[in-house]
Design a protein around this motif. Structure first.
Motif, short mmCIF file in Angstrom:
data_model
loop_
_atom_site.label_atom_id
_atom_site.label_comp_id
_atom_site.label_asym_id
_atom_site.label_seq_id
_atom_site.Cartn_x
_atom_site.Cartn_y
_atom_site.Cartn_z
N ASN A 182 0.81 -1.20 0.00
CA ASN A 182 0.00 0.00 0.00
C ASN A 182 0.85 1.26 0.00
O ASN A 182 0.56 2.22 -0.72
N ASP A 183 1.91 1.27 0.78
CA ASP A 183 2.83 2.40 0.78
C ASP A 183 3.52 2.56 -0.56
O ASP A 183 3.70 3.67 -1.07
N PHE A 184 3.88 1.44 -1.19
CA PHE A 184 4.55 1.44 -2.48
C PHE A 184 3.66 2.07 -3.56
O PHE A 184 4.10 2.94 -4.33
N ILE A 185 2.40 1.66 -3.61
CA ILE A 185 1.48 2.19 -4.63
C ILE A 185 1.19 3.66 -4.38
O ILE A 185 1.15 4.47 -5.31
N GLU A 186 1.01 4.02 -3.12
CA GLU A 186 0.79 5.44 -2.80
C GLU A 186 1.99 6.27 -3.22
O GLU A 186 1.84 7.38 -3.75
N GLY A 187 3.19 5.73 -3.05
CA GLY A 187 4.40 6.44 -3.48
C GLY A 187 4.42 6.67 -4.99
O GLY A 187 4.84 7.73 -5.46
N MET A 188 3.95 5.69 -5.75
CA MET A 188 3.89 5.86 -7.20
C MET A 188 2.93 6.99 -7.58
O MET A 188 3.22 7.80 -8.46
N ARG A 189 1.78 7.05 -6.89
CA ARG A 189 0.82 8.12 -7.18
C ARG A 189 1.43 9.49 -6.87
O ARG A 189 1.30 10.43 -7.67
N VAL A 190 2.11 9.59 -5.74
CA VAL A 190 2.73 10.86 -5.35
C VAL A 190 3.77 11.30 -6.37
O VAL A 190 3.88 12.48 -6.73
N LEU A 191 4.55 10.34 -6.85
CA LEU A 191 5.67 10.65 -7.74
C LEU A 191 5.23 11.04 -9.15
O LEU A 191 5.93 11.77 -9.86
N LEU A 192 4.05 10.58 -9.57
CA LEU A 192 3.59 10.83 -10.94
C LEU A 192 3.18 12.28 -11.17
O LEU A 192 2.52 12.90 -10.34
N LYS A 193 3.53 12.80 -12.33
CA LYS A 193 2.95 14.06 -12.79
C LYS A 193 1.45 13.83 -13.06
O LYS A 193 1.01 12.70 -13.22
N PRO A 194 0.66 14.91 -13.11
CA PRO A 194 -0.79 14.75 -13.31
C PRO A 194 -1.17 13.88 -14.50
O PRO A 194 -2.13 13.11 -14.43
N GLN A 195 -0.41 13.96 -15.60
CA GLN A 195 -0.69 13.14 -16.78
C GLN A 195 0.36 12.04 -16.97
O GLN A 195 0.46 11.43 -18.03
N GLY A 196 1.13 11.78 -15.91
CA GLY A 196 2.18 10.78 -16.00
C GLY A 196 1.64 9.36 -16.09
O GLY A 196 0.45 9.09 -15.86
N VAL A 197 2.53 8.43 -16.43
CA VAL A 197 2.17 7.03 -16.63
C VAL A 197 3.03 6.15 -15.73
O VAL A 197 4.23 6.39 -15.56
N VAL A 198 2.40 5.15 -15.14
CA VAL A 198 3.13 4.14 -14.39
C VAL A 198 2.96 2.81 -15.11
O VAL A 198 1.87 2.46 -15.56
N THR A 199 4.06 2.07 -15.28
CA THR A 199 3.97 0.71 -15.81
C THR A 199 4.64 -0.24 -14.82
O THR A 199 5.70 0.07 -14.28
N MET A 200 3.99 -1.36 -14.59
CA MET A 200 4.54 -2.42 -13.76
C MET A 200 4.42 -3.72 -14.52
O MET A 200 3.36 -4.01 -15.11
N GLU A 201 5.48 -4.49 -14.52
CA GLU A 201 5.51 -5.77 -15.23
C GLU A 201 5.72 -6.87 -14.20
O GLU A 201 6.63 -6.79 -13.38
N PHE A 202 4.89 -7.90 -14.25
CA PHE A 202 4.95 -8.96 -13.24
C PHE A 202 4.39 -10.25 -13.81
O PHE A 202 3.53 -10.23 -14.70
N PRO A 203 4.86 -11.41 -13.32
CA PRO A 203 4.30 -12.69 -13.77
C PRO A 203 2.81 -12.76 -13.47
O PRO A 203 2.35 -12.31 -12.41
N HIS A 204 2.06 -13.34 -14.40
CA HIS A 204 0.61 -13.44 -14.26
C HIS A 204 0.27 -14.71 -13.48
O HIS A 204 0.69 -15.81 -13.86
N LEU A 205 -0.48 -14.58 -12.41
CA LEU A 205 -0.84 -15.72 -11.58
C LEU A 205 -1.58 -16.79 -12.38
O LEU A 205 -1.46 -17.99 -12.09
N LEU A 206 -2.31 -16.38 -13.39
CA LEU A 206 -3.01 -17.35 -14.24
C LEU A 206 -2.03 -18.35 -14.84
O LEU A 206 -2.27 -19.57 -14.85
N ARG A 207 -0.91 -17.87 -15.33
CA ARG A 207 0.08 -18.76 -15.95
C ARG A 207 0.80 -19.59 -14.88
O ARG A 207 1.15 -20.74 -15.11
N LEU A 208 1.03 -19.00 -13.71
CA LEU A 208 1.68 -19.76 -12.63
C LEU A 208 0.85 -21.00 -12.30
O LEU A 208 1.38 -22.11 -12.17
N VAL A 209 -0.46 -20.81 -12.16
CA VAL A 209 -1.33 -21.93 -11.80
C VAL A 209 -1.50 -22.91 -12.95
O VAL A 209 -1.33 -24.12 -12.78
N GLU A 210 -1.80 -22.40 -14.13
CA GLU A 210 -2.09 -23.29 -15.26
C GLU A 210 -0.86 -24.11 -15.67
O GLU A 210 -0.99 -25.26 -16.09
N ASP A 211 0.34 -23.52 -15.56
CA ASP A 211 1.57 -24.22 -15.97
C ASP A 211 2.38 -24.74 -14.80
O ASP A 211 3.55 -25.12 -14.96
#
Length: 411
Positions: A182-211
């Motif tokens: 929660n602190d991490f995500i709030e930090g991203m919001r604080v750091l972003l400019k009003p029209q800024g973009v955040v991207t996060m890349e992470f393994p998809h749980l769907l693939r973890l379970v299916e494979d």
């Protein structure tokens, strides 16, 4: 069964076990020869699913400060395909959002500069944030400004005060590594400019379970995400997802594109498409997560049968890649030097050391041509194609490649 653990997002009591991988040391805590003469600390490795928000998570057994220190052994630049992946991301993102010399890219978990070096090449100002001083120092030698610290809301506020609000906040495979999410995500919001973009890349749980990608569960990973839960998390902190891309990396990943709730970015159809895909698998139900442990037992039977048979036949099996995921598998299955005498890895930071728990020695890849193994067991299966291409010469003496996940296969 009710536990003492609580969901790190919604604070509900965690009652439902997703998987229990017994105990093991941290997967990147490689040992020196001297440390092999000493005891090792093993921690429980379990993941639970929250019955309220369906976030799959591992309890907080080991502090991040103990994992991501100077000796943290993972350096992204040692994988050429990963460096190229990062370059393609930077090029595409800069073009899509018009990032130039007047913009600022902030990467969280910037490691050794594997990605931000491409921003520098485009003359786009950038800043890395990484708690590992060893990796950060390498990035700094490349000319990449790097803060050696954990990313928090407090750090984000300091950067804003220094007029370092970001046009792009990005992270690849860092989103799962932060217990105070929660602190991490709030930090991203604080750091972003009003029209800024955040991207996060992470393994998809769907693939973890299916494979049955159980080996991606280790102490560095506190969370295993669906798009549903990430959407909930961001919305709780004044952010929204406006696009998502499915990627083949790490056995199947998602890259989400987010912004402040009132920013002008238009939601793309892919967001609803992935949400519907998850719904079709019933991922918002506890039933989906039951029975995962039994599927791991089948994989264990296959690999142990193979290792025992090759040992009895006098065949040589060598491991390739001293990866965290391989250490999870090796320790949970109880594989030791009698069945897997050595592992090779391209990273000099791991060579000459020993795998945590199993204490299997790690060598440089040059050992392959010297020993000429009958089988090369690929532990970081997500890099299978890259490794097979780099070491295709083993076929000269009849050598073959072996993978375990998503299923046991001799190639």
């Amino acid at each position: 069964m009710e536990t003492k653990h609580r969901c790190l997002f919604c604070n509900s009591t965690l009652k439902h076990l997703f998987v229990d991988l017994a105990t093991c040391p941290p997967s990147n805590a490689f040992l020196t020869a001297a440390q092999c003469e000493e005891p090792e600390v093993f921690y429980p490795l379990r993941a639970y699913v929250c019955e309220k928000c369906f976030l799959v998570q591992s309890p907080f057994f080991k502090r991040p400060q103990e994992i991501f220190n100077y000796d943290y052994a993972y350096h992204s630049s040692w994988s050429p395909s990963w460096v190229e992946h990062a370059k393609q991301y930077i090029d595409a993102t800069c073009e899509r959002f018009g990032l130039d010399e007047h913009s600022l890219i902030v990467e969280i978990g910037s490691n050794d500069g594997y990605m931000l070096q491409h921003a520098l090449a485009r003359k786009v100002p950038c800043l890395g944030i990484d708690p590992s001083s060893g990796a950060a120092s390498i990035a700094q030698t490349k000319g990449i400004p790097t803060i050696t610290d954990f990313f928090t809301t407090a750090l984000a506020r300091k950067l804003v005060e220094q007029d370092k609000q970001a046009d792009l906040v990005c992270g690849i495979n860092v989103f799962a590594h932060v217990p105070d999410i929660n602190d991490f995500i709030e930090g991203m919001r604080v750091l972003l400019k009003p029209q800024g973009v955040v991207t996060m890349e992470f393994p998809h749980l769907l693939r973890l379970v299916e494979d049955v990608q159980f080996d991606t569960i280790y102490h560095e990973h506190y969370f295993y995400y669906t798009l549903h839960i990430v959407q909930k998390m961001l919305e709780a902190h004044g952010l929204r997802i406006f696009d998502v891309v499915q990627l083949p990396t790490h056995g199947g990943s998602l890259r989400i594109y987010g912004c402040r709730t009132n920013a002008g970015h238009t939601e793309q159809p892919a967001v609803q498409e992935i949400l519907e895909l998850e719904n079709s698998h019933n991922m918002q139900s506890l039933d989906y997560y039951l029975g995962f442990q039994q599927r791991i037992f089948t994989i264990r039977q296959n690999i142990m049968k193979f290792l025992l048979q090759t040992s009895s036949e006098g065949k040589i099996v060598m491991g390739y890649g001293a990866a965290a995921k391989g250490n999870t598998m090796i320790n949970y299955f109880g594989i030791r030097k009698d069945l897997l005498p050595n592992v090779v890895d391209a990273s000099p930071t791991k060579q000459g050391k020993f795998l945590p728990g199993s204490r299997i020695p790690v060598y440089a890849p040059s050992l392959i041509k010297k020993i000429k193994p009958d089988y090369l067991l690929i532990l970081p299966w997500n890099l299978k194609n890259e490794i097979m291409e780099q070491h295709k010469y083993i076929r000269e003496w009849g050598g073959r490649f072996v993978t375990i996940i998503p299923h046991f296969e001799i190639l």
